[in-house]
Design a protein around this motif. Structure first.
Motif, short mmCIF file in Angstrom:
data_model
loop_
_atom_site.label_atom_id
_atom_site.label_comp_id
_atom_site.label_asym_id
_atom_site.label_seq_id
_atom_site.Cartn_x
_atom_site.Cartn_y
_atom_site.Cartn_z
N GLY A 57 46.91 55.68 32.98
CA GLY A 57 47.93 56.70 32.77
C GLY A 57 48.30 57.39 34.07
O GLY A 57 49.48 57.66 34.33
N HIS A 58 47.29 57.67 34.89
CA HIS A 58 47.54 58.30 36.20
C HIS A 58 48.41 57.41 37.07
O HIS A 58 49.38 57.88 37.70
N LEU A 59 48.09 56.11 37.14
CA LEU A 59 48.85 55.20 37.99
C LEU A 59 50.28 55.01 37.49
O LEU A 59 51.23 54.99 38.29
N LEU A 60 50.46 54.90 36.19
CA LEU A 60 51.81 54.75 35.64
C LEU A 60 52.64 56.00 35.88
O LEU A 60 53.84 55.92 36.17
N ASP A 61 52.02 57.16 35.75
CA ASP A 61 52.73 58.41 36.05
C ASP A 61 53.15 58.46 37.52
O ASP A 61 54.25 58.91 37.86
N GLN A 62 52.26 58.01 38.38
CA GLN A 62 52.56 57.98 39.82
C GLN A 62 53.75 57.07 40.10
O GLN A 62 54.67 57.43 40.86
N MET A 63 53.76 55.89 39.48
CA MET A 63 54.87 54.96 39.67
C MET A 63 56.16 55.55 39.11
O MET A 63 57.23 55.40 39.71
N ASP A 64 56.07 56.21 37.97
CA ASP A 64 57.26 56.80 37.35
C ASP A 64 57.88 57.86 38.27
O ASP A 64 59.11 57.96 38.40
N ARG A 65 57.03 58.64 38.93
CA ARG A 65 57.54 59.65 39.86
C ARG A 65 58.23 58.98 41.06
O ARG A 65 59.26 59.46 41.54
N GLN A 66 57.66 57.87 41.53
CA GLN A 66 58.28 57.16 42.65
C GLN A 66 59.62 56.54 42.25
O GLN A 66 60.56 56.52 43.04
#
Length: 284
Positions: free
Chosen positions: A176-185
């Motif tokens: 979830g943390h990694l997907l959120d990070q990608m979504d922000r990018q």
């Protein structure tokens, strides 16, 4: 692992034939900034901003760059705005292997090697790994060769069911943390290639959460006392031990080159004494 050119950009610019006005309006709306607020930031007027966005006024090169700065437009997309306005790109995109970046490559390599035995890597805008130290290579033990083929991608390596995912004890939280990070990018860069990568890794199957998932162990494999983590850790199994890391990401300040602007250095900081003790025991 030395720095290598990944050969992939995150080109996300809309076609130049849309004109600079609609592109600037799209960035302004994405940043949720009113015309008046942008005008105040850029020392302009709401009327002029409106004329630029509707194509009634052609902004100067300086104005395009000023608006892009206040809208936090990434360097690559600033070039696209300049092209759409009829100007030459301002920021070069120098290949990592170019001699002009020798000092950068050598400095980054010294930085991540100096971080050993703790893991550190360098990724580009598509999360392709362009450099990694021996701490990262240790974590990749046992990963199939198919996932280690170039371009090595950090998100695929981490979330693929044949990659690190089966060994991550708190996979759901870390995923979830990694997907959120990608979504922000994606929101920042509006990158279609990055969106495609996001959809790919988000579709990887996630195992059912098992009882006790996420609980730590000591370096002797015995249940550990709860650790008061100061940030979300990645709990990963390695040779019968559960190692715990906190991720930190650094980028270059005010870069003037597209390649440099899109590099990120990720360091994995040991989050408990057992992880520190184990990694230090590996140092000759």
């Amino acid at each position: 692992m030395s720095i290598v050119a990944s050969g992939s950009g995150s080109s996300a610019a809309a076609p130049a034939d849309k004109g600079v006005g609609p592109l600037l309006r799209a960035w302004r709306e994405q940043r949720r900034v009113s015309q008046l607020e942008l005008a105040l930031r850029a020392d302009s007027s709401a009327r002029h901003i409106s004329f630029v966005e509707t194509g009634r006024s052609r902004p100067s090169e300086e104005m395009v760059l000023r608006l892009a700065e206040h809208l936090d437009v990434p360097v690559r997309e600033r070039n696209a705005l300049l092209l759409a306005a009829g100007y030459a790109p301002r920021y070069p995109e120098t290949p990592l292997a170019d001699p002009a970046l020798d000092a950068l490559r050598e400095g980054v390599e010294r930085l991540i090697q100096g971080y050993e035995p703790y893991p550190a890597l360098v990724v580009d805008a598509m999360y392709n790994v362009v450099a990694a130290n021996r701490g990262i290579l240790m974590l990749l033990d046992g990963v199939p060769a198919s996932l280690l083929a170039a371009p090595l991608n950090a998100m695929r390596l981490t979330l693929h069911p044949e990659g690190l995912a089966p060994r991550i004890r708190n996979l759901r939280a870390w995923r979830g943390h990694l997907l959120d990070q990608m979504d922000r990018q994606i929101a920042l860069r509006r990158s279609e290639p990055l969106r495609a990568l996001y959809e790919e890794v988000a579709a990887y199957p996630v195992p059912e959460e098992e009882e006790g998932e996420g609980e730590g162990e000591t370096d002797y494999g015995q249940p550990a006392e709860p650790v008061p983590y100061f940030a979300l850790p990645m709990l990963i199994e390695h040779e019968g031990r559960t190692l715990s890391f906190i991720s930190s990401i650094s980028t270059f300040n005010t870069p003037m080159d597209v390649t440099v602007a899109e590099l990120a250095i990720e360091t994995l900081l040991p989050a408990d004494p057992a992880t520190v003790k184990y990694l230090q025991s590996l140092t000759p």
